[in-house]
Design a protein around this motif. Structure first.
Motif, PDB file in Angstrom:
ATOM      1  N   ALA A 208      -1.185  11.473   9.146  1.00  0.00           N
ATOM      2  CA  ALA A 208       0.126  10.894   9.471  1.00  0.00           C
ATOM      3  C   ALA A 208       0.089  10.189  10.830  1.00  0.00           C
ATOM      4  CB  ALA A 208       1.197  11.981   9.453  1.00  0.00           C
ATOM      5  N   TYR A 209      -0.483  10.851  11.829  1.00  0.00           N
ATOM      6  CA  TYR A 209      -0.578  10.247  13.166  1.00  0.00           C
ATOM      7  C   TYR A 209      -1.428   8.979  13.144  1.00  0.00           C
ATOM      8  CZ  TYR A 209       1.646  13.684  16.248  1.00  0.00           C
ATOM      9  OH  TYR A 209       2.554  14.457  16.912  1.00  0.00           O
ATOM     10  N   ALA A 210      -2.565   9.039  12.432  1.00  0.00           N
ATOM     11  CA  ALA A 210      -3.484   7.897  12.396  1.00  0.00           C
ATOM     12  C   ALA A 210      -2.803   6.681  11.771  1.00  0.00           C
ATOM     13  CB  ALA A 210      -4.748   8.273  11.618  1.00  0.00           C
ATOM     14  N   ALA A 211      -2.108   6.909  10.649  1.00  0.00           N
ATOM     15  CA  ALA A 211      -1.454   5.794   9.957  1.00  0.00           C
ATOM     16  C   ALA A 211      -0.269   5.269  10.777  1.00  0.00           C
ATOM     17  CB  ALA A 211      -0.998   6.241   8.565  1.00  0.00           C
ATOM     18  N   MET A 212       0.443   6.186  11.454  1.00  0.00           N
ATOM     19  CA  MET A 212       1.570   5.757  12.290  1.00  0.00           C
ATOM     20  C   MET A 212       1.073   4.855  13.422  1.00  0.00           C
ATOM     21  SD  MET A 212       4.382   8.065  14.347  1.00  0.00           S
ATOM     22  CE  MET A 212       3.302   8.561  15.683  1.00  0.00           C
ATOM     23  N   ALA A 213      -0.080   5.223  13.991  1.00  0.00           N
ATOM     24  CA  ALA A 213      -0.641   4.431  15.085  1.00  0.00           C
ATOM     25  C   ALA A 213      -0.998   3.020  14.616  1.00  0.00           C
ATOM     26  CB  ALA A 213      -1.877   5.126  15.654  1.00  0.00           C
ATOM     27  N   GLU A 214      -1.234   2.870  13.310  1.00  0.00           N
ATOM     28  CA  GLU A 214      -1.560   1.545  12.768  1.00  0.00           C
ATOM     29  C   GLU A 214      -0.319   0.816  12.265  1.00  0.00           C
ATOM     30  OE1 GLU A 214      -4.947   1.861  10.171  1.00  0.00           O
ATOM     31  OE2 GLU A 214      -6.159   2.753  11.779  1.00  0.00           O
ATOM     32  N   GLY A 215       0.848   1.339  12.605  1.00  0.00           N
ATOM     33  CA  GLY A 215       2.097   0.641  12.296  1.00  0.00           C
ATOM     34  C   GLY A 215       2.629   0.892  10.900  1.00  0.00           C
ATOM     35  N   LEU A 216       2.071   1.877  10.197  1.00  0.00           N
ATOM     36  CA  LEU A 216       2.533   2.150   8.834  1.00  0.00           C
ATOM     37  C   LEU A 216       3.672   3.175   8.850  1.00  0.00           C
ATOM     38  CD1 LEU A 216      -1.032   2.386   7.318  1.00  0.00           C
ATOM     39  CD2 LEU A 216       0.664   0.657   6.710  1.00  0.00           C
ATOM     40  N   HIS A 217       4.435   3.202   7.779  1.00  0.00           N
ATOM     41  CA  HIS A 217       5.460   4.233   7.615  1.00  0.00           C
ATOM     42  C   HIS A 217       4.776   5.506   7.135  1.00  0.00           C
ATOM     43  CE1 HIS A 217       8.868   1.459   8.040  1.00  0.00           C
ATOM     44  NE2 HIS A 217       8.056   0.584   7.461  1.00  0.00           N
TER      45      HIS A 217
ATOM     46  N   ALA B 211     -12.486   6.712   4.170  1.00  0.00           N
ATOM     47  CA  ALA B 211     -13.525   5.733   3.825  1.00  0.00           C
ATOM     48  C   ALA B 211     -13.268   5.121   2.453  1.00  0.00           C
ATOM     49  CB  ALA B 211     -14.896   6.402   3.865  1.00  0.00           C
ATOM     50  N   ILE B 212     -12.771   5.931   1.531  1.00  0.00           N
ATOM     51  CA  ILE B 212     -12.553   5.443   0.166  1.00  0.00           C
ATOM     52  C   ILE B 212     -11.316   4.551   0.076  1.00  0.00           C
ATOM     53  CG2 ILE B 212     -11.960   6.153  -2.194  1.00  0.00           C
ATOM     54  CD1 ILE B 212     -13.622   8.769  -1.523  1.00  0.00           C
ATOM     55  N   THR B 213     -10.229   4.993   0.710  1.00  0.00           N
ATOM     56  CA  THR B 213      -8.948   4.288   0.511  1.00  0.00           C
ATOM     57  C   THR B 213      -8.643   3.265   1.598  1.00  0.00           C
ATOM     58  OG1 THR B 213      -7.705   5.932   1.785  1.00  0.00           O
ATOM     59  CG2 THR B 213      -7.954   6.332  -0.591  1.00  0.00           C
ATOM     60  N   GLY B 214      -9.196   3.455   2.783  1.00  0.00           N
ATOM     61  CA  GLY B 214      -8.837   2.584   3.904  1.00  0.00           C
ATOM     62  C   GLY B 214      -7.390   2.748   4.340  1.00  0.00           C
ATOM     63  N   ALA B 215      -6.789   3.904   4.040  1.00  0.00           N
ATOM     64  CA  ALA B 215      -5.377   4.132   4.390  1.00  0.00           C
ATOM     65  C   ALA B 215      -5.168   4.044   5.902  1.00  0.00           C
ATOM     66  CB  ALA B 215      -4.918   5.488   3.861  1.00  0.00           C
ATOM     67  N   ALA B 216      -6.176   4.442   6.668  1.00  0.00           N
ATOM     68  CA  ALA B 216      -6.158   4.274   8.125  1.00  0.00           C
ATOM     69  C   ALA B 216      -7.611   4.257   8.555  1.00  0.00           C
ATOM     70  CB  ALA B 216      -5.402   5.401   8.807  1.00  0.00           C
TER      71      ALA B 216
ATOM     72  N   MET C 194       0.837  -1.200   0.000  1.00  0.00           N
ATOM     73  CA  MET C 194       0.000   0.000   0.000  1.00  0.00           C
ATOM     74  C   MET C 194       0.872   1.251   0.000  1.00  0.00           C
ATOM     75  SD  MET C 194      -1.640   2.571   2.054  1.00  0.00           S
ATOM     76  CE  MET C 194      -1.678   2.046   3.754  1.00  0.00           C
ATOM     77  N   LEU C 195       0.609   2.127  -0.936  1.00  0.00           N
ATOM     78  CA  LEU C 195       1.315   3.410  -0.967  1.00  0.00           C
ATOM     79  C   LEU C 195       0.315   4.499  -1.318  1.00  0.00           C
ATOM     80  CD1 LEU C 195       3.961   5.141  -1.007  1.00  0.00           C
ATOM     81  CD2 LEU C 195       4.073   4.667  -3.454  1.00  0.00           C
ATOM     82  N   GLU C 196       0.110   5.424  -0.374  1.00  0.00           N
ATOM     83  CA  GLU C 196      -0.744   6.585  -0.638  1.00  0.00           C
ATOM     84  C   GLU C 196       0.099   7.832  -0.520  1.00  0.00           C
ATOM     85  OE1 GLU C 196      -3.820   7.184  -1.553  1.00  0.00           O
ATOM     86  OE2 GLU C 196      -4.623   5.137  -1.562  1.00  0.00           O
ATOM     87  N   GLU C 197       0.088   8.632  -1.565  1.00  0.00           N
ATOM     88  CA  GLU C 197       0.782   9.921  -1.515  1.00  0.00           C
ATOM     89  C   GLU C 197      -0.280  11.003  -1.681  1.00  0.00           C
ATOM     90  OE1 GLU C 197       5.028   9.500  -3.403  1.00  0.00           O
ATOM     91  OE2 GLU C 197       3.591   8.422  -4.640  1.00  0.00           O
ATOM     92  N   VAL C 198      -0.583  11.656  -0.567  1.00  0.00           N
ATOM     93  CA  VAL C 198      -1.741  12.546  -0.527  1.00  0.00           C
ATOM     94  C   VAL C 198      -1.282  13.997  -0.463  1.00  0.00           C
ATOM     95  CG1 VAL C 198      -3.927  13.003   0.637  1.00  0.00           C
ATOM     96  CG2 VAL C 198      -2.851  10.754   0.857  1.00  0.00           C
TER      97      VAL C 198
END
Lengths: 196, 353
Positions: free
Chosen positions: A23-32, A137-142, A1-5
């Motif tokens: 950024a904080y939300a995705a970091m909390a889910e263990g993503l870079h 909701a659309i991407t599920g990035a976090a 998964m790669l999202e560049e927003v």
């Protein structure tokens, strides 16, 4: 998964903090994650944009030159960045302040009257988080829940009274996006467009 | 371990605090002002001193004084401010004192602009101030590496009694990335028998000085400095290699640009071009070892910088004409992009094939 927003708008719309929330939300889910700001000399009224990269792999370049998603909060931002979005990418734009349609035909588009929605929820200042909710909701990035929890970190203590309005904004955005996507099957492999 | 999202400029400050630095003297300038801003809050929490000087010239001389007294001390500025500090930096190097200086480079020359740049490479690596001296120079490329290298910067400064400069650019300073901080390290700092701390417990005076009227005496000092720089060159070269083992086209870049180049290497590999990357972590001493090693397999080199071509000269020196060395750069604070670097590399590759 790669999202560049790419979040883009004018100073005071909460562009930088909505990006930080992602950024904080995705970091909390263990993503870079990486968050790179860019703003004009004036903090308020000038242009503001920030690029957020979210990936399950380490991030080499954190600079968002060709966004997979553009969140355009005003007309100059759409004019400036529409052409940069990768083919098949996503354009979310604020139809409250943007009086034209997206011209690209090779991207997915969702128009949201974010200012009206935000005002209905209590503060126009949460408009960009309506868009962030739709994006999640659309991407599920976090998850929406991680984003809501991250509000504690992104908002300074004297703004914590705004947390409920921001949570409602995220939820409202997600609801708008899911309603439209389930109706039109929009976010599958094909190209879709929902504009006023 | 828990990660926190941290801004680059704040990481320079936190890294310094964790390395035992308790004195900061500085003067604000964009794009590094978040660093003193962070330390203005943080230093009092750890019993340290944050002082905003009346100018960069004053700040660097406060650093000189605190370093002479044996303190772990730092300053930070951006290009024009670093230029103002050069006299003091030369004095600190001449007096052989440990100190750390952070330079968040911006577009130049002159007042230039506040956009990211790497155009101070010559200044930080080749001298900057007067006299035959060298700085140790470190170039982090991520927020985590800022934290890690600030500790290295203070250790090396003490080890060699030499000023260390850590360089970044406006993007690295203002971007946010997750970092692992861990618990505050319990540091035992090396004793500094040479420090000017008064004569209690000692019969001799310690003197810190960079003035030697007799040429023969000053030559001895210079020879000692040169011996120290040779030792640095032998022991302190640091670099990162990426997909280098079979690389026929070798890219070189440092700091933020190295991350753009890394992404370009992946794009080139995907297009069937055997590219690799050398990222110098020390700019001085320059890591020539991987460059000469890579030349055994590489057909050409491409140096990418946010300047008009500065580090490229050190690459050419390392290779002594063995292989063609190309350059791609943007100036004036303009960021280069993955697409631009990939394009420049492809043009070179087409000529080679």
């Amino acid at each position: 998964m790669l999202e560049e927003v790419l979040f883009a708008g004018f100073g005071g719309q909460g562009i930088l903090s909505s990006g930080m929330l992602l950024a904080y939300a995705a970091m909390a889910e263990g993503l870079h994650v990486a968050w790179v700001p860019s703003y004009g000399p004036e903090m308020r009224g000038g242009t503001a944009n920030c690029g957020v990269t979210v990936s399950d792999l380490p991030i080499s370049s954190p600079l968002v030159a060709e966004p997979t998603t553009l969140i355009a909060m005003n007309r100059p931002s759409l004019d400036r960045f529409e052409g940069d979005v990768v083919p098949g990418g996503l354009v979310l734009y604020n139809a409250s302040l943007i009086d034209r349609e997206v011209l690209r035909t090779d991207v997915r588009v969702l128009a949201v009257k974010a200012n009206e929605e935000a005002e209905r929820l209590g503060s126009v200042r949460v408009a960009t988080n309506v868009m962030l909710g739709a994006f999640l909701a659309i991407t599920g990035a976090a998850s929406l829940r991680s984003a809501a929890e991250a509000l504690q970190k992104v908002l300074p203590p004297h703004r914590h009274s705004l947390i409920p309005a921001n949570e409602r904004a995220l939820e409202a955005g997600a609801r708008i996006a899911s309603r439209i996507s389930s109706k039109l099957g929009l976010w599958g492999p094909g190209i879709g467009s929902v504009q006023p | 371990m828990d990660k926190v999202l941290m801004e680059g400029n704040a990481a320079f400050g936190e890294g310094a605090v964790r390395a035992g630095c308790r004195f900061f003297f500085g003067y604000p300038i964009t794009p590094q002002s978040e660093l003193p801003h962070y330390l203005a809050r943080r230093m009092p929490e750890v019993g340290g001193v944050y002082l905003q000087a009346e100018s960069e010239v004053a700040a660097i001389n406060m650093v000189y004084g605190a370093a002479a007294a044996g303190a772990r001390v730092m300053t930070a500025s951006s290009s024009p401010g670093i230029s103002l500090m050069q006299e003091g930096i030369s004095y600190i190097a001449g007096a052989e004192l440990p100190a750390v200086i952070v330079n968040i480079m911006r577009g130049g020359p002159g007042l230039g602009n506040i956009a990211p740049s790497q155009s101070d490479y010559f200044q930080v690596v080749k001298g900057g101030g007067h006299g035959d001296y060298r700085l140790l120079v470190l170039a982090p490329s991520s927020v985590q590496e800022i934290i890690d290298l600030m500790a290295v910067a203070f250790e090396l400064a003490d080890k060699y009694r030499n000023p260390t400069m850590v360089v970044g650019d406006g993007v690295l300073g203002q971007m946010m990335e997750p970092v692992e901080l861990g618990p505050m390290p319990d540091l035992v700092l090396p004793a500094k028998a040479w420090a000017t701390t008064g004569t209690a417990g000692r019969n001799t005076r310690n003197i810190v000085n960079s003035l030697y009227i007799q040429p023969e005496e000053l030559e001895k000092v210079n020879l000692r400095l040169q011996a120290k720089y040779s030792q640095m060159a032998k022991e302190e070269k640091r670099w990162e290699e990426y997909r280098l083992d079979d690389a026929a086209l070798v890219l070189l870049a440092f700091g933020m640009v190295a991350r753009i180049a890394k992404a370009a290497v992946d794009k080139l590999r995907a297009a069937g071009i055997p590219a690799g990357l050398i990222r110098p972590i020390t700019l001085y001493p320059f890591p020539d070892i991987p460059v000469t090693q890579a030349a055994e397999r590489a057909k050409a080199f491409l140096v990418v910088e946010m300047n008009a071509g500065q580090m490229v000269e050190d690459v050419r020196l390392a290779l002594c004409g063995q292989r063609p060395v190309h350059f791609y750069g943007r100036t004036g604070g303009v960021l280069t992009s993955v697409a631009e670097v990939t394009g420049a590399a492809k043009e070179i590759w087409e000529v080679i094939e």
